[in-house]
Design a protein around this motif. Sequence first.
Motif, PDB file in Angstrom:
ATOM      1  N   LEU A   2      30.043  36.202  38.339  1.00 22.76           N
ATOM      2  CA  LEU A   2      30.968  35.119  38.441  1.00 22.76           C
ATOM      3  C   LEU A   2      30.688  34.449  39.646  1.00 22.76           C
ATOM      4  CD1 LEU A   2      34.156  37.009  37.184  1.00 22.76           C
ATOM      5  CD2 LEU A   2      32.780  35.175  36.021  1.00 22.76           C
ATOM      6  N   LEU A  14      32.503  27.727  38.699  1.00 22.16           N
ATOM      7  CA  LEU A  14      33.368  28.418  37.769  1.00 22.16           C
ATOM      8  C   LEU A  14      34.806  29.181  38.390  1.00 22.16           C
ATOM      9  CD1 LEU A  14      33.487  29.699  34.950  1.00 22.16           C
ATOM     10  CD2 LEU A  14      32.457  31.584  35.460  1.00 22.16           C
ATOM     11  N   LEU A  15      34.452  29.877  39.413  1.00 24.54           N
ATOM     12  CA  LEU A  15      35.952  30.350  39.972  1.00 24.54           C
ATOM     13  C   LEU A  15      36.558  29.136  40.663  1.00 24.54           C
ATOM     14  CD1 LEU A  15      34.680  33.836  41.426  1.00 24.54           C
ATOM     15  CD2 LEU A  15      35.858  33.297  39.371  1.00 24.54           C
ATOM     16  N   ASP A  16      36.050  28.017  41.274  1.00 27.02           N
ATOM     17  CA  ASP A  16      36.803  27.083  41.831  1.00 27.02           C
ATOM     18  C   ASP A  16      37.513  26.443  40.972  1.00 27.02           C
ATOM     19  OD1 ASP A  16      35.537  27.710  44.343  1.00 27.02           O
ATOM     20  OD2 ASP A  16      33.987  26.157  44.080  1.00 27.02           O
ATOM     21  N   ALA A  17      37.135  26.350  39.543  1.00 26.45           N
ATOM     22  CA  ALA A  17      37.819  25.525  38.470  1.00 26.45           C
ATOM     23  C   ALA A  17      39.075  26.351  38.209  1.00 26.45           C
ATOM     24  CB  ALA A  17      36.904  25.531  37.207  1.00 26.45           C
ATOM     25  N   TYR A  18      39.241  27.528  38.454  1.00 26.53           N
ATOM     26  CA  TYR A  18      40.502  28.285  38.282  1.00 26.53           C
ATOM     27  C   TYR A  18      41.164  28.641  39.638  1.00 26.53           C
ATOM     28  CZ  TYR A  18      38.852  29.169  33.868  1.00 26.53           C
ATOM     29  OH  TYR A  18      38.284  29.101  32.437  1.00 26.53           O
ATOM     30  N   ASP A  19      40.702  27.916  40.746  1.00 26.87           N
ATOM     31  CA  ASP A  19      41.224  27.974  42.067  1.00 26.87           C
ATOM     32  C   ASP A  19      41.319  29.447  42.472  1.00 26.87           C
ATOM     33  OD1 ASP A  19      42.276  26.801  44.382  1.00 26.87           O
ATOM     34  OD2 ASP A  19      44.547  27.065  43.703  1.00 26.87           O
ATOM     35  N   ILE A  20      40.104  30.161  42.217  1.00 27.14           N
ATOM     36  CA  ILE A  20      40.001  31.457  42.827  1.00 27.14           C
ATOM     37  C   ILE A  20      38.864  31.516  43.960  1.00 27.14           C
ATOM     38  CG2 ILE A  20      39.220  33.788  41.845  1.00 27.14           C
ATOM     39  CD1 ILE A  20      40.428  33.206  39.417  1.00 27.14           C
ATOM     40  N   HIS A  21      39.245  32.005  44.949  1.00 25.66           N
ATOM     41  CA  HIS A  21      38.301  31.952  46.281  1.00 25.66           C
ATOM     42  C   HIS A  21      38.274  33.257  46.705  1.00 25.66           C
ATOM     43  CE1 HIS A  21      38.961  27.452  45.723  1.00 25.66           C
ATOM     44  NE2 HIS A  21      40.076  27.806  45.702  1.00 25.66           N
ATOM     45  N   HIS A  32      38.482  39.933  46.324  1.00 25.78           N
ATOM     46  CA  HIS A  32      38.965  40.389  44.967  1.00 25.78           C
ATOM     47  C   HIS A  32      38.175  41.476  44.419  1.00 25.78           C
ATOM     48  CE1 HIS A  32      41.991  37.111  45.000  1.00 25.78           C
ATOM     49  NE2 HIS A  32      40.794  35.872  45.043  1.00 25.78           N
TER      50      HIS A  32
END
Length: 257
Positions: free
Chosen positions: A184, A190-197, A202
């Motif tokens: 990922l 990809l993760l930025d699109a879900y606002d996951i940083h 994590h």
Amino acid sequence: MLRRMSTEDRRRREREARETLFIERAHARIREDGLLGLQMSKLAADCEYATGTLYQHFESREDLLAAVAARSTRARAARFHAIPGLELGTRARMLAIVLTDIDFAAGNPDYYRLMQYLVTEVVWANVSAARRTALLEAARPISEAVRAVVAEARANGDLPPAREMGEEEMGLGPWALNVGMQSLANARGLLDAYDIHRPYDHLIRHFHALLTGWRWEPRLDPDEPAVVRAETARVRAALAAAGIDTRPVEREGAAAD
């Protein structure tokens, strides 16, 4: 007889040197032009050999990529040999395995992109059996380190006794988390699109949640960020004290590429 053996040895050394040259230059090409930019004819020309000579070493482009990956995998796996013997508890040693791989990933993103590409069904199917075996063998020290830590945890009571899962199956859980997050994190955007940083933060929290769910002692609450960070810092300090190098491989010289 001695003369013939000397000739055979010389030819073997020459072949090994050619193969090493092809692999090193292919790795450089991948870093410069990306995976899809690697062309067999251009690589052969770069190395001042005929394309046919390149195909004497590698049956296909996929075989060449597998050889590049195996070389880097050996450098990756070398970092895991000493982890089972660290003066840490078994749970902390499992964390040390994950942290060591995170550090390798941070310094070698091209390696993880290559591995993701290689193990897709259509590509993996075109890798010869011999090159597949060599790549899997290169990674064996990693699986052995994971298995050894799980086995010790069960033996000393850090983990409950086995019911259905063996050591390798139990080790698959945290390792799958690690590999999945690597995939990922390397899929740009990809993760930025879900606002996951901060994907690796994590990963560590999910790792602790999994091990606590298994009742792996000493338990740690993954919802206590300060505790999680403190444990990560403690394990990193132990890795450094043991001389387990976590510097990016690309900065260590050609032998580790």
